[in-house]
Scaffold this motif. Sequence first.
Motif, PDB file in Angstrom:
ATOM      1  N   THR A  12     -15.301  34.358  13.505  1.00 11.09           N
ATOM      2  CA  THR A  12     -15.623  32.953  13.268  1.00 11.09           C
ATOM      3  C   THR A  12     -14.943  32.401  12.029  1.00 11.09           C
ATOM      4  OG1 THR A  12     -17.651  33.530  12.051  1.00 11.09           O
ATOM      5  CG2 THR A  12     -17.845  33.155  14.436  1.00 11.09           C
ATOM      6  N   GLY A  13     -14.568  33.269  11.099  1.00 11.71           N
ATOM      7  CA  GLY A  13     -13.941  32.798   9.864  1.00 11.71           C
ATOM      8  C   GLY A  13     -12.436  32.688   9.941  1.00 11.71           C
ATOM      9  N   ARG A  14     -11.813  33.450  10.826  1.00 12.67           N
ATOM     10  CA  ARG A  14     -10.349  33.447  10.896  1.00 12.67           C
ATOM     11  C   ARG A  14      -9.822  32.077  11.299  1.00 12.67           C
ATOM     12  NH1 ARG A  14      -6.347  32.666  13.748  1.00 12.67           N
ATOM     13  NH2 ARG A  14      -7.726  32.064  15.462  1.00 12.67           N
ATOM     14  N   ARG A  15      -8.718  31.703  10.695  1.00  8.08           N
ATOM     15  CA  ARG A  15      -8.021  30.481  11.068  1.00  8.08           C
ATOM     16  C   ARG A  15      -6.531  30.703  10.871  1.00  8.08           C
ATOM     17  NH1 ARG A  15     -11.006  29.836   6.517  1.00  8.08           N
ATOM     18  NH2 ARG A  15      -9.901  29.316   4.583  1.00  8.08           N
ATOM     19  N   SER A  16      -5.741  29.857  11.450  1.00  7.37           N
ATOM     20  CA  SER A  16      -4.294  29.984  11.316  1.00  7.37           C
ATOM     21  C   SER A  16      -3.873  29.566   9.909  1.00  7.37           C
ATOM     22  CB  SER A  16      -3.582  29.116  12.354  1.00  7.37           C
ATOM     23  OG  SER A  16      -3.814  29.619  13.660  1.00  7.37           O
ATOM     24  N   ILE A  17      -3.047  30.392   9.295  1.00 10.15           N
ATOM     25  CA  ILE A  17      -2.568  30.164   7.930  1.00 10.15           C
ATOM     26  C   ILE A  17      -1.106  29.760   7.986  1.00 10.15           C
ATOM     27  CG2 ILE A  17      -2.134  31.247   5.687  1.00 10.15           C
ATOM     28  CD1 ILE A  17      -5.107  30.671   6.310  1.00 10.15           C
ATOM     29  N   ARG A  18      -0.797  28.616   7.369  1.00 14.45           N
ATOM     30  CA  ARG A  18       0.565  28.078   7.406  1.00 14.45           C
ATOM     31  C   ARG A  18       1.164  27.901   6.015  1.00 14.45           C
ATOM     32  NH1 ARG A  18      -2.492  25.810  11.532  1.00 14.45           N
ATOM     33  NH2 ARG A  18      -1.545  25.843  13.609  1.00 14.45           N
ATOM     34  N   GLY A  19       0.460  28.353   5.003  1.00 13.19           N
ATOM     35  CA  GLY A  19       0.969  28.322   3.634  1.00 13.19           C
ATOM     36  C   GLY A  19       0.621  29.630   2.954  1.00 13.19           C
ATOM     37  N   PHE A  20       1.622  30.302   2.374  1.00 11.42           N
ATOM     38  CA  PHE A  20       1.446  31.662   1.863  1.00 11.42           C
ATOM     39  C   PHE A  20       1.830  31.752   0.387  1.00 11.42           C
ATOM     40  CE2 PHE A  20       2.259  31.865   6.386  1.00 11.42           C
ATOM     41  CZ  PHE A  20       1.296  32.751   6.842  1.00 11.42           C
ATOM     42  N   LEU A  21       1.185  32.667  -0.313  1.00 12.01           N
ATOM     43  CA  LEU A  21       1.573  32.957  -1.685  1.00 12.01           C
ATOM     44  C   LEU A  21       2.899  33.708  -1.706  1.00 12.01           C
ATOM     45  CD1 LEU A  21      -1.881  34.173  -3.084  1.00 12.01           C
ATOM     46  CD2 LEU A  21      -0.823  31.916  -3.405  1.00 12.01           C
ATOM     47  N   ASP A  22       3.639  33.545  -2.781  1.00 15.30           N
ATOM     48  CA  ASP A  22       4.891  34.280  -2.961  1.00 15.30           C
ATOM     49  C   ASP A  22       4.554  35.676  -3.482  1.00 15.30           C
ATOM     50  OD1 ASP A  22       7.494  35.070  -3.263  1.00 15.30           O
ATOM     51  OD2 ASP A  22       7.868  33.861  -5.062  1.00 15.30           O
ATOM     52  N   ARG A  23       4.074  36.497  -2.571  1.00 16.14           N
ATOM     53  CA  ARG A  23       3.554  37.825  -2.923  1.00 16.14           C
ATOM     54  C   ARG A  23       3.810  38.751  -1.752  1.00 16.14           C
ATOM     55  NH1 ARG A  23      -2.934  38.848  -3.467  1.00 16.14           N
ATOM     56  NH2 ARG A  23      -2.915  41.143  -3.567  1.00 16.14           N
ATOM     57  N   SER A  24       4.394  39.875  -2.016  1.00 17.94           N
ATOM     58  CA  SER A  24       4.731  40.815  -0.947  1.00 17.94           C
ATOM     59  C   SER A  24       3.471  41.467  -0.393  1.00 17.94           C
ATOM     60  CB  SER A  24       5.694  41.890  -1.455  1.00 17.94           C
ATOM     61  OG  SER A  24       5.085  42.654  -2.490  1.00 17.94           O
ATOM     62  N   VAL A  25       3.604  41.981   0.829  1.00 18.54           N
ATOM     63  CA  VAL A  25       2.513  42.698   1.489  1.00 18.54           C
ATOM     64  C   VAL A  25       2.902  44.168   1.586  1.00 18.54           C
ATOM     65  CG1 VAL A  25       1.074  42.866   3.558  1.00 18.54           C
ATOM     66  CG2 VAL A  25       1.958  40.627   2.830  1.00 18.54           C
TER      67      VAL A  25
END
Length: 230
Positions: A12-25
């Motif tokens: 229920t909390g998940r949503r599409s993310i279209r803006g990201f931090l400049d941080r590697s995964v």
Amino acid sequence: MSGKQTYDEVVTGRRSIRGFLDRSVPRELIEEVIALATRAPSSFNNQCWNFTVVTGDPLDAIRQGNTEGILAGNPDSREFRRPEGDMPEHHRRRQIDVAKQLFGAMGIERDDKERRQDWTLRGFRQFDAPVSIVVTYDRAILGSDIAPFDCGAVTNALVNAAWSRGLGCVINSQGIMQSPVVREHADIPQDQVIMICVAMGWPDPDFAANAVVTERKSLEETVRFVGFAD
């Protein structure tokens, strides 16, 4: 997102993310997310899915080639095709509604052609995410119903698994619009069909569109119960 989430909280909390931090995964975290996702249901246990995880220079080359191709007017070359003809009105209406939500959140006016185009190009750049996961399936089963079932199930599991670990995703067909570019720079073998890509990274809390939560059809619109007592 902090602490361990329940299944209900993830879904229920998940949503599409279209803006990201400049941080590697970290690669280890991506491996953990994919391993969890591959517990998804699979038609006859075919598990026809494969994943190519792209970052750094190869991803930048895909962004550039994809965007240049679109601006040059190159036709859509996605390998997993959308239906031909116009989309039914009630489906099209939901697309328009979410676009209005996103443009509203970002303060993009209807007549602001420059900002509207910039938003569209963000999709072709895979929203500048630090990671793109290209989902492919075995060409040997091209045309069967197995691939859409398996890849849809595993992609849903992927974005939920990522969310449970604090990562955000958006399932993005624009990012593979120029499939030869993706195939070249991601070095995807010819025995694989490119189905979709998932942009992944750490959500930017200050990016307004990330707060958009889309509506879902009601159970009354969606579900029929047969054989149940009143």
